[in-house]
Design an enzyme around this catalytic site. Sequence first.
Site, PDB file in Angstrom:
ATOM      1  N   MET A 125       0.836  -1.204   0.000  1.00  0.00           N
ATOM      2  CA  MET A 125       0.000   0.000   0.000  1.00  0.00           C
ATOM      3  C   MET A 125       0.872   1.255   0.000  1.00  0.00           C
ATOM      4  O   MET A 125       0.400   2.355   0.299  1.00  0.00           O
ATOM      5  CB  MET A 125      -0.937   0.000   1.209  1.00  0.00           C
ATOM      6  CG  MET A 125      -1.924  -1.173   1.158  1.00  0.00           C
ATOM      7  SD  MET A 125      -3.463  -0.845   2.003  1.00  0.00           S
ATOM      8  CE  MET A 125      -2.894  -0.518   3.646  1.00  0.00           C
ATOM      9  N   LEU A 180       6.708   3.124   1.516  1.00  0.00           N
ATOM     10  CA  LEU A 180       7.562   1.952   1.685  1.00  0.00           C
ATOM     11  C   LEU A 180       8.685   2.176   2.692  1.00  0.00           C
ATOM     12  O   LEU A 180       9.249   3.270   2.786  1.00  0.00           O
ATOM     13  CB  LEU A 180       8.156   1.560   0.325  1.00  0.00           C
ATOM     14  CG  LEU A 180       7.128   1.307  -0.782  1.00  0.00           C
ATOM     15  CD1 LEU A 180       7.829   0.951  -2.102  1.00  0.00           C
ATOM     16  CD2 LEU A 180       6.146   0.196  -0.386  1.00  0.00           C
ATOM     17  N   HIS A 230       9.063  -3.488   3.584  1.00  0.00           N
ATOM     18  CA  HIS A 230       8.710  -3.690   2.176  1.00  0.00           C
ATOM     19  C   HIS A 230       9.968  -4.006   1.361  1.00  0.00           C
ATOM     20  O   HIS A 230       9.946  -4.864   0.478  1.00  0.00           O
ATOM     21  CB  HIS A 230       8.078  -2.422   1.590  1.00  0.00           C
ATOM     22  CG  HIS A 230       6.820  -1.982   2.264  1.00  0.00           C
ATOM     23  ND1 HIS A 230       6.763  -0.872   3.066  1.00  0.00           N
ATOM     24  CD2 HIS A 230       5.562  -2.491   2.245  1.00  0.00           C
ATOM     25  CE1 HIS A 230       5.533  -0.699   3.505  1.00  0.00           C
ATOM     26  NE2 HIS A 230       4.777  -1.672   3.038  1.00  0.00           N
ATOM     27  N   LYS A 267       8.454  -2.613  11.898  1.00  0.00           N
ATOM     28  CA  LYS A 267       8.302  -1.489  10.963  1.00  0.00           C
ATOM     29  C   LYS A 267       6.910  -1.509  10.376  1.00  0.00           C
ATOM     30  O   LYS A 267       6.390  -2.576  10.033  1.00  0.00           O
ATOM     31  CB  LYS A 267       9.333  -1.588   9.846  1.00  0.00           C
ATOM     32  CG  LYS A 267      10.739  -1.463  10.367  1.00  0.00           C
ATOM     33  CD  LYS A 267      11.625  -0.713   9.393  1.00  0.00           C
ATOM     34  CE  LYS A 267      13.020  -0.626   9.976  1.00  0.00           C
ATOM     35  NZ  LYS A 267      13.686   0.620   9.642  1.00  0.00           N
ATOM     36  N   SER A 268       6.311  -0.336  10.269  1.00  0.00           N
ATOM     37  CA  SER A 268       4.965  -0.221   9.716  1.00  0.00           C
ATOM     38  C   SER A 268       4.756   1.187   9.196  1.00  0.00           C
ATOM     39  O   SER A 268       5.244   2.152   9.799  1.00  0.00           O
ATOM     40  CB  SER A 268       3.930  -0.523  10.808  1.00  0.00           C
ATOM     41  OG  SER A 268       2.642  -0.094  10.395  1.00  0.00           O
ATOM     42  N   ARG A 287       2.159   2.708   9.444  1.00  0.00           N
ATOM     43  CA  ARG A 287       1.313   3.373  10.444  1.00  0.00           C
ATOM     44  C   ARG A 287       2.120   3.905  11.632  1.00  0.00           C
ATOM     45  O   ARG A 287       1.589   4.689  12.415  1.00  0.00           O
ATOM     46  CB  ARG A 287       0.217   2.419  10.932  1.00  0.00           C
ATOM     47  CG  ARG A 287      -0.873   2.199   9.896  1.00  0.00           C
ATOM     48  CD  ARG A 287      -2.077   1.470  10.467  1.00  0.00           C
ATOM     49  NE  ARG A 287      -3.206   1.491   9.557  1.00  0.00           N
ATOM     50  CZ  ARG A 287      -3.545   0.486   8.730  1.00  0.00           C
ATOM     51  NH1 ARG A 287      -2.833  -0.621   8.699  1.00  0.00           N
ATOM     52  NH2 ARG A 287      -4.594   0.597   7.932  1.00  0.00           N
TER      53      ARG A 287
HETATM   54  P1  AMP Z   1       1.402  -2.899   3.489  1.00  0.00           P
HETATM   55  O1  AMP Z   1       1.952  -1.861   2.588  1.00  0.00           O
HETATM   56  O2  AMP Z   1       1.381  -2.520   4.927  1.00  0.00           O
HETATM   57  O3  AMP Z   1       0.105  -3.457   2.985  1.00  0.00           O
HETATM   58  O4  AMP Z   1       2.422  -4.115   3.429  1.00  0.00           O
HETATM   59  C1  AMP Z   1       2.780  -4.695   2.209  1.00  0.00           C
HETATM   60  C2  AMP Z   1       3.545  -5.967   2.472  1.00  0.00           C
HETATM   61  O5  AMP Z   1       4.729  -5.678   3.219  1.00  0.00           O
HETATM   62  C3  AMP Z   1       2.734  -6.973   3.303  1.00  0.00           C
HETATM   63  O6  AMP Z   1       2.948  -8.287   2.788  1.00  0.00           O
HETATM   64  C4  AMP Z   1       3.312  -6.815   4.666  1.00  0.00           C
HETATM   65  O7  AMP Z   1       3.213  -7.984   5.463  1.00  0.00           O
HETATM   66  C5  AMP Z   1       4.768  -6.505   4.355  1.00  0.00           C
HETATM   67  N1  AMP Z   1       5.369  -5.812   5.491  1.00  0.00           N
HETATM   68  C6  AMP Z   1       4.947  -4.658   6.062  1.00  0.00           C
HETATM   69  N2  AMP Z   1       5.716  -4.350   7.129  1.00  0.00           N
HETATM   70  C7  AMP Z   1       6.632  -5.339   7.247  1.00  0.00           C
HETATM   71  C8  AMP Z   1       7.702  -5.597   8.152  1.00  0.00           C
HETATM   72  N3  AMP Z   1       7.966  -4.789   9.167  1.00  0.00           N
HETATM   73  N4  AMP Z   1       8.420  -6.723   7.963  1.00  0.00           N
HETATM   74  C9  AMP Z   1       8.152  -7.562   6.941  1.00  0.00           C
HETATM   75  N5  AMP Z   1       7.170  -7.366   6.050  1.00  0.00           N
HETATM   76  C10 AMP Z   1       6.413  -6.273   6.192  1.00  0.00           C
END
Ligand code: AMP
Length: 281
Positions: A30, A33, A37, A184-185, A187
């Site tokens: 989403m 990054l 990611h 990591k996020s 959010r």
């Molecule tokens: P998102 O953009 O939050 O939807 O995440 C996209 C992809 O990146 C998803 O498959 C998440 O599980 C992965 N992802 C997000 N944060 C992490 C993290 N800290 N470690 C590993 N993978 C992540």
Amino acid sequence: MEITGSIKEVRRQVKEWKKQGLSVGLVPTMGYLHEGHKSLIDRAVKENDRVVVSDFVNPIQFGVNEDLSTYPRDIEADKKLCEAAGADLIFHPTPEEMYAADFSTYVEMQKVSEGLCGKSRPTHFRGVCTVVNKLFNIVMPDRAYFGEKDAQQLAVIRRMVRDLNIDIDIVGCPIVRESDGLAKSSRNTYLNEAERKAALVLSKAVFAGKKMMEEGERDAEKILSAMRGIIEAEPLARIDYVEMVDADSIAPLERAEGRVLTAMAVYIGKTRLIDNFIMEI
Ligand code: AMP
């Protein structure tokens, strides 16, 4: 590296690659990054001749009172990260490109999507399954990469691929953390200074639960109540759930046996964060 919002253009490009006998990896995101990611993109670059990163804040996976309008976005920074990581194409569509005004077909899953996050976000996995299905049909990759950070999402995608006979290898990648432990996020950007400190209770609880299991504890309630205790000691934290389930079926466990997922969602102020660990016993 190319960037496009056009489904037609992605199809044209991927067809050309396939004609040349090249393998294609897909990393659905989403956007906004970060290193988490990037670890997925790095792995995809290693294992495939060409890599597509989708960068799309998928409206249908957000509930009505969730953070769709405030979800962070920075496509210029995303481009730089993808380019540096060696991705070949970013798919960055508008919601209108993905969803016709009279869009009416959804992928609905039972059981695996009902517990944990599915309980407090009842339409979330329907949105995830639908968009990931669409991305699979648009890109037709050989492999797709997902993070264990969203462990239930990974289980849901694996189940969908099995149930619907989708011929794509699903690759799970380990959680990437900040140096102090916070997963990591995108959010995390919502957190103010005090909340950022408070958010450490998630990883603290994860590490404590993991240690108990490593030392031989198998009673789910004992492990979970120790983890809950750590979180509840933080005034800014409010538990949504802390549970132990089978990592594939997401069925609740009383004892830690098999492939065990211990997962949590916790509000830090208004921000809902998730974390987990998986252990094979
Ligand atoms: P998102 O953009 O939050 O939807 O995440 C996209 C992809 O990146 C998803 O498959 C998440 O599980 C992965 N992802 C997000 N944060 C992490 C993290 N800290 N470690 C590993 N993978 C992540």
